[in-house]
Design a protein around this motif. Structure first.
Motif, PDB file in Angstrom:
ATOM      1  N   LEU A 107      87.016  45.200 -33.572  1.00 55.72           N
ATOM      2  CA  LEU A 107      87.850  46.278 -34.100  1.00 55.72           C
ATOM      3  C   LEU A 107      87.751  47.506 -33.206  1.00 55.72           C
ATOM      4  CD1 LEU A 107      87.019  46.095 -37.923  1.00 55.72           C
ATOM      5  CD2 LEU A 107      89.052  45.209 -36.785  1.00 55.72           C
ATOM      6  N   HIS A 160      78.051  47.986 -33.429  1.00 59.41           N
ATOM      7  CA  HIS A 160      79.250  48.719 -33.029  1.00 59.41           C
ATOM      8  C   HIS A 160      78.988  49.363 -31.666  1.00 59.41           C
ATOM      9  CE1 HIS A 160      78.033  52.986 -33.433  1.00 59.41           C
ATOM     10  NE2 HIS A 160      77.348  52.611 -34.482  1.00 59.41           N
ATOM     11  N   TRP A 169      84.444  50.658 -30.175  1.00 63.70           N
ATOM     12  CA  TRP A 169      84.473  49.476 -31.032  1.00 63.70           C
ATOM     13  C   TRP A 169      83.707  49.739 -32.325  1.00 63.70           C
ATOM     14  CZ3 TRP A 169      87.305  45.322 -29.315  1.00 63.70           C
ATOM     15  CH2 TRP A 169      87.654  45.327 -27.953  1.00 63.70           C
ATOM     16  N   ASP A 170      84.396  49.669 -33.457  1.00 59.50           N
ATOM     17  CA  ASP A 170      83.734  49.840 -34.739  1.00 59.50           C
ATOM     18  C   ASP A 170      82.993  48.571 -35.159  1.00 59.50           C
ATOM     19  OD1 ASP A 170      85.676  52.271 -36.681  1.00 59.50           O
ATOM     20  OD2 ASP A 170      84.785  52.351 -34.687  1.00 59.50           O
ATOM     21  N   ASP A 171      83.364  47.461 -34.581  1.00 63.13           N
ATOM     22  CA  ASP A 171      82.620  46.214 -34.722  1.00 63.13           C
ATOM     23  C   ASP A 171      83.071  45.322 -33.579  1.00 63.13           C
ATOM     24  OD1 ASP A 171      83.948  43.996 -37.357  1.00 63.13           O
ATOM     25  OD2 ASP A 171      84.778  44.517 -35.416  1.00 63.13           O
ATOM     26  N   SER A 187      93.222  57.650 -38.592  1.00 58.50           N
ATOM     27  CA  SER A 187      92.627  56.719 -37.639  1.00 58.50           C
ATOM     28  C   SER A 187      92.907  55.300 -38.101  1.00 58.50           C
ATOM     29  CB  SER A 187      91.117  56.949 -37.540  1.00 58.50           C
ATOM     30  OG  SER A 187      90.838  58.184 -36.920  1.00 58.50           O
ATOM     31  N   TYR A 188      92.907  54.385 -37.151  1.00 56.76           N
ATOM     32  CA  TYR A 188      93.175  52.970 -37.438  1.00 56.76           C
ATOM     33  C   TYR A 188      92.146  52.094 -36.737  1.00 56.76           C
ATOM     34  CZ  TYR A 188      97.903  54.433 -38.869  1.00 56.76           C
ATOM     35  OH  TYR A 188      98.970  55.028 -39.493  1.00 56.76           O
ATOM     36  N   TRP A 189      92.023  50.880 -37.261  1.00 58.19           N
ATOM     37  CA  TRP A 189      91.367  49.829 -36.495  1.00 58.19           C
ATOM     38  C   TRP A 189      92.452  48.979 -35.863  1.00 58.19           C
ATOM     39  CZ3 TRP A 189      87.993  48.452 -41.263  1.00 58.19           C
ATOM     40  CH2 TRP A 189      86.821  49.205 -41.226  1.00 58.19           C
ATOM     41  N   ASN A 244      80.706  52.663 -30.708  1.00 60.32           N
ATOM     42  CA  ASN A 244      81.586  53.821 -30.794  1.00 60.32           C
ATOM     43  C   ASN A 244      80.736  55.079 -30.817  1.00 60.32           C
ATOM     44  OD1 ASN A 244      84.145  55.044 -30.883  1.00 60.32           O
ATOM     45  ND2 ASN A 244      84.124  55.152 -33.112  1.00 60.32           N
ATOM     46  N   ASP A 288      92.802  45.292 -34.751  1.00 62.23           N
ATOM     47  CA  ASP A 288      92.116  44.019 -34.908  1.00 62.23           C
ATOM     48  C   ASP A 288      92.507  43.113 -33.745  1.00 62.23           C
ATOM     49  OD1 ASP A 288      92.166  41.433 -37.532  1.00 62.23           O
ATOM     50  OD2 ASP A 288      91.103  41.575 -35.630  1.00 62.23           O
ATOM     51  N   HIS A 292      88.601  51.395 -32.416  1.00 66.04           N
ATOM     52  CA  HIS A 292      88.861  52.613 -33.190  1.00 66.04           C
ATOM     53  C   HIS A 292      89.976  53.391 -32.510  1.00 66.04           C
ATOM     54  CE1 HIS A 292      87.343  55.528 -36.241  1.00 66.04           C
ATOM     55  NE2 HIS A 292      88.069  56.343 -35.510  1.00 66.04           N
ATOM     56  N   LEU A 298      92.560  53.523 -41.656  1.00 65.91           N
ATOM     57  CA  LEU A 298      91.220  53.787 -42.165  1.00 65.91           C
ATOM     58  C   LEU A 298      91.245  54.841 -43.251  1.00 65.91           C
ATOM     59  CD1 LEU A 298      89.100  53.850 -38.894  1.00 65.91           C
ATOM     60  CD2 LEU A 298      89.347  52.019 -40.552  1.00 65.91           C
TER      61      LEU A 298
END
Lengths: 207, 239
Positions: free
Chosen positions: A176, B184, A171-173, A191-193, B186, A195, A178, A204
Motif C-alpha cells: 500500500l 511499513h 509504504w503503509d504496508d 490521503s489514499y492508499w 513511511n 493498492d 501512501h 483513508l
C-alpha cells in the motif's frame, strides 16, 4: 555611408531561421511519463568526456539492499538517468529503469522508496506537467501484465479525476502506497492508499 | 431497682451509607484513572499487548498481521546480535530528542550529534510529549492492538529493538516506546498508535547506543545504570 545590402539581409534572415529551428528542436520532447522497458530501450551511451554523477542511494529499511540513481549530463539541456538495485555492497546489480530527461525535469529516489518487504521500489519524476510516480519490482522483473512498471500517476488521473496528485510518501504496508492529494479547490485533500495488487485507490480516514 | 441505662445508638440512615459508599467508589476509580490515563485517552499504546511481553526473546514460527495483511519478518532481523558495547565506554551524557513536527530523531552524545534519522510517530493515537527515561530495552517483543472494525488491527511478533520509556505522567504500564518497525516504510510521517517507529537499520544503531548497555535480550535500567533521557516535543503534522 553603409547600406544594408540584399546579402546582409539574406544572412540575417538565414541566421534567424537557423536559431528558430534549433530552439524548436530542443524544446520538443516526449512526455516525461514515457517509459522504456529495460529490454526494449537501447542502453544510454555515455560519452567519456561527460561528467557522471551518482546522485543518491536509498537503503532498504533493513539495510541489506540499496537503490541507486546515476545521472549523466549529456548536453546543457538533457541528462540521462539510470536506476539500479543491488546488494548493500553493490554486488548483484540490476538495472530497473533508464531514461533521458530535459533539465526542467528531475528524477528523485524518495527516502521511503523500498516497500518494507524489499519487493517494490518507487521513483518520482517531477516536471512542469506535474508529478509522475513509477513502481518497479526490485528484482527487475516485469509485472504480471508484462509491463516493467506500474504508472501510479496515470492510474490516479484515470480513477480520481476530481483531485490532484500532491505526493506519494512511502509504504503503509508491503503493498500500500501512501498518496497525498489536493482537493479541487487546491486545499489539502484526503490521503489514499494505492493498492498494488488491485491497482485501486482507497480513501483513508482522517485522524 | 436500678434501671439499666440504655446506651444511645447512633443510627446512620441507609441512604447516607449508600451515598458515602458510592462516593468512595467514585473517588477510587477517579484516582485510578488519573494515575493511568494519558492525555485523556486510552492509556496503553498497544491496546491489547501493552507491556505483557518483556522476555525480549525471539518467537520463531509466528505470523504477524498488519492492517489485514500478513507481514513477514525480514530475514536480516531473525538473529539480532548482542551489543558489543561495554560499560564505561563513554562518559558523555546521552540524550535523545524526538521532534514530532519534523518527524525526526536526533541523538546527542554531549554536544555532538551521534545520529539523526526520520521516525514515524502517532497517527491513530498521539505520541506523548515531555521528558522521559528509558526503563527497559528488549531485543524483541510482541505488540498487538488497534481495531478490527476500522482496519487498524495489528498483531506483530518479534518487533525489534524496543526501548520503553516513562515519566511521572506517562507510566511504564502505558507502554510507549521507541522501536524498529518492519511492517511499513513511511518514515518521516505519522504512522503509529503512539509509539515512535524507527527504520530497523536505524533502530539497531540507536538500541546499541542508548543506555542502559544491553547485556541480554532484556535489560532493565537501574539507579546505577539509568536509561537514556528522551525528550519529545512538537506537534504531529495533520496528514
Amino acid at each position: 555611408m553603409n547600406h544594408f545590402t540584399l546579402r546582409d539581409f539574406a544572412i540575417t534572415v538565414g541566421s534567424l531561421v537557423i536559431i528558430t529551428v534549433a530552439i524548436a528542436v530542443t524544446q520538443h520532447r516526449t512526455l516525461p511519463f514515457t517509459l522504456l522497458a529495460v529490454s526494449q530501450a537501447p542502453p544510454v551511451s555515455v560519452p567519456s568526456t561527460h561528467v557522471t554523477t551518482t546522485l543518491s542511494d536509498v537503503h532498504a529499511p533493513d539495510g541489506t539492499r540499496k537503490l541507486t540513481m546515476k545521472r549523466v549530463t549529456l548536453t546543457a539541456t538533457e541528462s540521462a538517468y539510470v536506476v539500479t538495485t543491488s546488494d548493500i555492497s553493490g554486488a548483484n546489480r540490476t538495472v530497473l529503469y533508464q531514461t533521458v530527461l530535459p533539465v526542467s525535469d528531475d528524477l528523485i529516489l524518495p527516502p521511503n522508496s523500498w516497500s518494507p518487504d524489499n519487493k517494490f521500489v518507487f521513483v518520482k519524476i517531477t516536471s512542469p506537467q506535474g508529478l509522475s510516480v513509477q513502481v518497479f519490482q526490485s528484482n527487475g522483473e516485469a509485472f504480471g501484465d508484462g509491463q516493467p512498471a506500474v504508472d501510479v500517476s496515470q492510474i490516479f488521473h484515470e480513477k480520481l479525476p476530481d483531485v490532484a496528485l500532491r505526493d506519494v510518501t512511502g509504504w503503509d504496508d508491503p503493498s500500500l502506497l501512501h498518496v497525498m492529494t489536493y482537493a479541487a479547490d487546491k486545499s489539502i485533500g484526503f490521503s489514499y492508499w494505492f493498492d498494488m495488487w488491485g491497482r485501486n485507490f482507497i480513501e483513508l480516514a482522517h485522524r | 431497682m436500678k434501671q439499666k441505662k440504655r446506651t444511645k445508638r447512633t443510627h446512620i440512615p441507609w441512604i447516607l451509607v449508600a451515598f458515602l459508599l458510592t462516593g468512595f467508589i467514585i473517588v477510587v476509580v477517579a484516582l485510578y484513572m488519573l494515575l493511568f490515563r494519558v492525555d485523556g485517552t486510552a492509556y496503553c499504546a498497544n491496546s491489547i499487548s501493552c507491556v505483557n511481553d518483556l522476555t525480549g526473546s525471539f518467537q520463531p514460527g509466528k505470523t504477524s498481521t498488519f492492517m489485514g495483511e500478513r507481514v513477514a519478518l525480514p530475514s536480516s532481523l531473525t538473529n539480532l546480535q548482542k551489543s558489543s558495547r561495554v560499560l564505561g565506554e563513554t562518559t558523555a551524557v546521552k540524550h535523545i530528542y524526538v521532534d514530532l513536527s519534523t518527524q525526526t530523531l536526533t541523538a546527542y552524545e554531549g554536544s555532538n550529534v551521534a545520529m539523526s534519522f526520520p521516525i514515524a510517530s502517532g497517527r491513530w493515537h498521539p505520541t506523548p510529549t515531555g521528558d522521559f527515561h528509558i526503563w527497559i530495552k528488549l531485543r524483541y517483543t510482541h505488540m498487538e492492538g488497534g481495531d478490527q472494525a476500522d482496519g487498524t488491527y495489528y498483531n506483530l511478533y518479534n518487533v525489534p529493538y524496543t526501548m520503553f520509556f516513562y515519566n511521572d505522567q506517562v507510566p511504564k504500564s502505558a507502554g510507549f516506546s521507541l522501536h524498529g518497525a518492519y511492517w511499513h516504510n513511511n518514515f518521516g510521517h505519522p504512522m503509529s498508535h503512539g509509539c515512535v517507529n524507527i527504520r530497523p537499520e536505524d533502530a539497531g544503531k540507536l538500541f546499541d547506543w542508548a543506555d542502559p548497555v544491553t547485556a541480554t535480550t532484556t535489560t532493565y535500567a537501574t539507579a546505577d545504570h539509568p536509561g537514556t533521557l528522551v525528550t519529545i516535543t512538537g506537534e504531529t503534522p495533520d496528514e
